[in-house]
Design a protein around this motif. Structure first.
Motif, short mmCIF file in Angstrom:
data_model
loop_
_atom_site.label_atom_id
_atom_site.label_comp_id
_atom_site.label_asym_id
_atom_site.label_seq_id
_atom_site.Cartn_x
_atom_site.Cartn_y
_atom_site.Cartn_z
N ALA A 67 0.83 -1.21 0.00
CA ALA A 67 0.00 0.00 0.00
C ALA A 67 0.86 1.26 0.00
O ALA A 67 0.67 2.18 -0.81
CB ALA A 67 -0.92 0.00 1.22
N ASP A 89 9.72 2.91 7.26
CA ASP A 89 9.29 1.55 7.65
C ASP A 89 10.22 1.00 8.72
O ASP A 89 11.44 1.16 8.64
CB ASP A 89 9.28 0.61 6.44
CG ASP A 89 8.43 -0.62 6.71
OD1 ASP A 89 7.41 -0.80 6.03
OD2 ASP A 89 8.78 -1.42 7.63
N ILE A 114 4.72 -7.31 4.39
CA ILE A 114 4.56 -8.74 4.64
C ILE A 114 4.96 -9.58 3.41
O ILE A 114 5.26 -10.76 3.51
CB ILE A 114 3.08 -9.02 5.07
CG1 ILE A 114 2.90 -10.40 5.69
CG2 ILE A 114 2.13 -8.85 3.92
CD1 ILE A 114 3.42 -10.49 7.06
N GLY A 145 0.03 -16.38 -6.35
CA GLY A 145 -1.35 -15.93 -6.11
C GLY A 145 -1.43 -14.42 -6.00
O GLY A 145 -2.47 -13.88 -5.64
N VAL A 165 7.99 4.67 13.42
CA VAL A 165 7.20 5.88 13.64
C VAL A 165 6.51 5.74 14.99
O VAL A 165 5.80 4.76 15.25
CB VAL A 165 6.18 6.10 12.51
CG1 VAL A 165 5.35 7.34 12.79
CG2 VAL A 165 6.90 6.24 11.18
N ASN A 188 -4.12 -2.47 4.25
CA ASN A 188 -4.64 -3.21 5.39
C ASN A 188 -4.73 -2.38 6.66
O ASN A 188 -5.32 -2.82 7.65
CB ASN A 188 -3.78 -4.45 5.65
CG ASN A 188 -4.08 -5.56 4.66
OD1 ASN A 188 -4.98 -5.44 3.84
ND2 ASN A 188 -3.34 -6.64 4.72
N VAL A 208 -3.82 -8.52 -2.62
CA VAL A 208 -2.87 -7.41 -2.63
C VAL A 208 -3.21 -6.41 -3.75
O VAL A 208 -2.92 -5.23 -3.63
CB VAL A 208 -1.42 -7.96 -2.77
CG1 VAL A 208 -1.16 -8.51 -4.15
CG2 VAL A 208 -0.41 -6.92 -2.40
C1 LIG Z 1 0.43 -15.26 4.57
C2 LIG Z 1 -0.26 -14.31 3.64
C3 LIG Z 1 -0.68 -14.79 2.43
C4 LIG Z 1 -1.26 -13.92 1.52
N1 LIG Z 1 -1.62 -14.42 0.30
C5 LIG Z 1 -2.07 -13.57 -0.66
C6 LIG Z 1 -2.31 -14.03 -2.00
O1 LIG Z 1 -2.13 -15.22 -2.32
N2 LIG Z 1 -2.73 -13.14 -2.93
C7 LIG Z 1 -2.92 -11.83 -2.59
O2 LIG Z 1 -3.28 -11.04 -3.47
N3 LIG Z 1 -2.74 -11.37 -1.32
C8 LIG Z 1 -2.30 -12.20 -0.35
N4 LIG Z 1 -2.06 -11.73 0.91
C9 LIG Z 1 -2.47 -10.36 1.26
C10 LIG Z 1 -1.44 -9.28 0.93
O3 LIG Z 1 -0.16 -9.79 1.06
C11 LIG Z 1 -1.61 -8.12 1.87
O4 LIG Z 1 -2.95 -7.73 1.85
C12 LIG Z 1 -0.75 -6.89 1.51
O5 LIG Z 1 0.58 -7.26 1.27
C13 LIG Z 1 -0.84 -5.82 2.62
O6 LIG Z 1 -0.09 -4.69 2.28
P1 LIG Z 1 0.00 -3.42 3.24
O7 LIG Z 1 0.99 -2.50 2.60
O8 LIG Z 1 -1.33 -2.88 3.55
O9 LIG Z 1 0.58 -3.96 4.62
P2 LIG Z 1 1.98 -4.62 5.02
O10 LIG Z 1 2.53 -5.45 3.93
O11 LIG Z 1 1.76 -5.27 6.33
O12 LIG Z 1 2.96 -3.36 5.22
C14 LIG Z 1 2.87 -2.48 6.30
C15 LIG Z 1 4.26 -1.99 6.67
O13 LIG Z 1 4.14 -0.93 7.63
C16 LIG Z 1 5.18 -1.06 8.58
N5 LIG Z 1 4.79 -0.37 9.81
C17 LIG Z 1 3.69 -0.56 10.58
N6 LIG Z 1 3.69 0.27 11.64
C18 LIG Z 1 4.79 1.02 11.54
C19 LIG Z 1 5.37 2.07 12.35
N7 LIG Z 1 4.77 2.50 13.44
N8 LIG Z 1 6.54 2.61 11.95
C20 LIG Z 1 7.16 2.17 10.81
N9 LIG Z 1 6.67 1.19 10.03
C21 LIG Z 1 5.52 0.62 10.38
C22 LIG Z 1 5.31 -2.57 8.75
O14 LIG Z 1 6.57 -2.92 9.25
C23 LIG Z 1 5.13 -3.06 7.30
O15 LIG Z 1 6.36 -3.13 6.62
C24 LIG Z 1 -1.46 -12.56 1.86
C25 LIG Z 1 -1.05 -12.09 3.10
C26 LIG Z 1 -0.43 -12.95 3.99
C27 LIG Z 1 0.03 -12.41 5.32
#
Ligand SMILES: Cc1cc2nc3c(=O)[nH]c(=O)nc-3n(C[C@H](O)[C@H](O)[C@H](O)COP(=O)(O)OP(=O)(O)OC[C@H]3O[C@@H](n4cnc5c(N)ncnc54)[C@H](O)[C@@H]3O)c2cc1C
Length: 415
Positions: free
Chosen positions: A15, A35, A43, A51, A87, A296, A304
């Protein structure tokens, strides 16, 4: 260090990187992504299965392949990636306070902020399962990190509690690594993960799925030695006399994800009890001026691709805000989740842009009509783990009243 930065993005996952790249494309010169991890990508670097990207790229990618495209582009575009940077606080005036080992304390006065902190796993403490505190209890995400990043086996014989996607994916990974998965235990009458994951990760590997069941006791003192599993009634209470003990050395928890909302809450951003994340409109604007949220951190998405799209929407809106082209909305319509709607994002609609409505249902249904105000959208079937996505054009939004009730009607569906 104290300084002004045009745009600060908190979180460098799918995101945050999408938001940063889109803002850069819109002409914002100074974009910082902070980050706490040592590498960017959130993640995804630990999700080594395929996928990812089926909708966004039209390709079936692994997590690392998907996110690598964004990390590489962010570096090419000169986005500042501040890693190992935690942060700590965000103020309503958009001062971001963070800390790392190389700058010390950072105080960044941001023109705009995008919150993209992702979500975290519900831990054992939230479940109140009786028993000792032996070694061998992990959340599914921790087990995934141990196995797929650190190269460590969390155990030899596993029971998985909860059938969320991360647990299902890990059940398959365990079998591939020679670990025995004795059962996946789910208290609801249907699995918590996507149907494709139930088929590809459990059925294809012969792993038993015990529905309407839960773990009622964890045995073992130093290390997990087994768990007691019992059937549950309609109210989720264990049924006496149905207990059976399953020997295992590891219990994996896959019992839900919750948006990271400490920073949002601390800043005084309005949160939605249903999603656990900030209330946003179709521009991903939160209740505080100049602060946007995506991915998320807003609500737990299953794909994703949708996370990326919300990031791009937030990045574009933040850029418009910085250019002075996103005035406060003239009119706001409140979305009201009704019958069989567990949550909806966005919760507010201004009608000034196209709207992608993401919603989750409470019960599985077939021959479905999703009703948004007076509009009706047909769907073959809906299930709680599978997000329903509706796109509303400007004209459709204009026809909506001050309140936008959303409800989902249909016939009962077993699975
Ligand atoms: C096991 C698993 C399997 C999945 N399988 C699929 C799939 O097959 N197909 C698909 O499309 N999607 C899949 N997903 C879903 C997808 O991976 C996630 O929805 C997506 O990656 C989330 O992205 P995000 O950027 O919102 O969050 P995240 O990837 O969690 O990134 C958030 C970041 O913010 C950082 N952060 C948080 N708080 C702070 C702070 N206070 N200071 C500094 N940094 C901070 C964290 O360290 C992290 O790096 C899967 C997820 C998981 C966990």
């Amino acid at each position: 260090m104290e300084r002004e930065v045009e745009l600060v993005v908190v979180g460098g996952g799918a995101a945050g990187l999408a938001a940063a790249l889109r803002a850069k494309k819109e002409g914002i010169r100074e974009v910082w992504v902070l980050d706490r991890n040592e590498r960017p990508g959130g993640i995804l670097p630990q999700c080594i299965h395929t996928g990812f990207g089926l909708h966004y790229f039209g390709e079936n990618l692994t997590g690392p392949e998907y996110i690598h495209r964004f990390v590489r582009k962010a570096r090419e575009e000169g986005i500042t990636l501040k890693l190992e940077t935690m942060v700590l606080e965000l103020t309503p005036e958009r001062e971001v306070r963070a800390v790392n080992a190389y700058d010390g304390l950072l105080r960044l006065r941001a023109g705009a902020v995008v919150l993209a902190m992702g979500c975290r796993e519900r831990p054992r403490g939230s479940l109140l399962i009786p028993g000792g505190r032996p070694a061998g209890i992990f959340t599914a995400g921790t087990a995934q990190r141990l196995l797929d990043v650190e190269g460590l086996l969390p155990g030899r014989e596993v029971v998985i509690l909860g059938s969320g996607d991360v647990g299902l994916i890990m059940a398959r990974r365990f079998v591939m690594e020679g670990i025995r998965v004795r059962a996946v235990v789910e208290q609801l009458p249907y699995p918590g993960g996507l149907t494709r994951n139930v088929v590809q990760c459990l059925e294809d590997f012969g792993i038993p799925l015990l529905l309407r069941s839960t773990v009622t006791y964890i045995h073992g003192r130093e290390r997990v030695e087994g768990v007691t599993v019992a059937e549950v009634d309609e109210g989720g209470r264990p049924v006496p006399g149905t207990e059976k003990r399953i020997p295992c050395d590891t219990l994996i928890l896959s019992v839900g994800l919750i948006p990271e909302n400490e920073l949002s809450e601390g800043a005084g951003i309005r949160l939605d009890e249903r999603t656990g994340g900030p209330v946003v409109d179709e521009f991903m604007r939160t209740s505080l001026e100049g602060i946007f949220a995506c991915g998320n951190a807003v609500t737990v998405f299953d794909l994703v691709d949708h996370v990326t799209l919300t990031g791009e929407r937030a990045g574009e809106a933040a850029a418009r805000y910085l250019r002075g082209e996103l005035p406060p909305p003239r009119r706001v319509r409140e979305v009201e989740p009704g019958e069989n709607v567990r949550l909806v994002v966005p919760q507010r609609i201004t009608g000034e842009g196209p709207v992608s409505l993401y919603l989750r249902v409470s019960r599985p249904l077939r021959e479905v009509r999703v009703k948004v105000g007076e509009r009706s959208f047909p769907r073959k079937a809906v299930r709680p783990p599978e997000m329903v996505v509706l796109r509303l054009g400007r004209e459709e939004v204009e026809g909506l009243g001050e309140k936008v009730p959303v409800r989902v009607e249909g016939l009962p569906l077993e699975r």
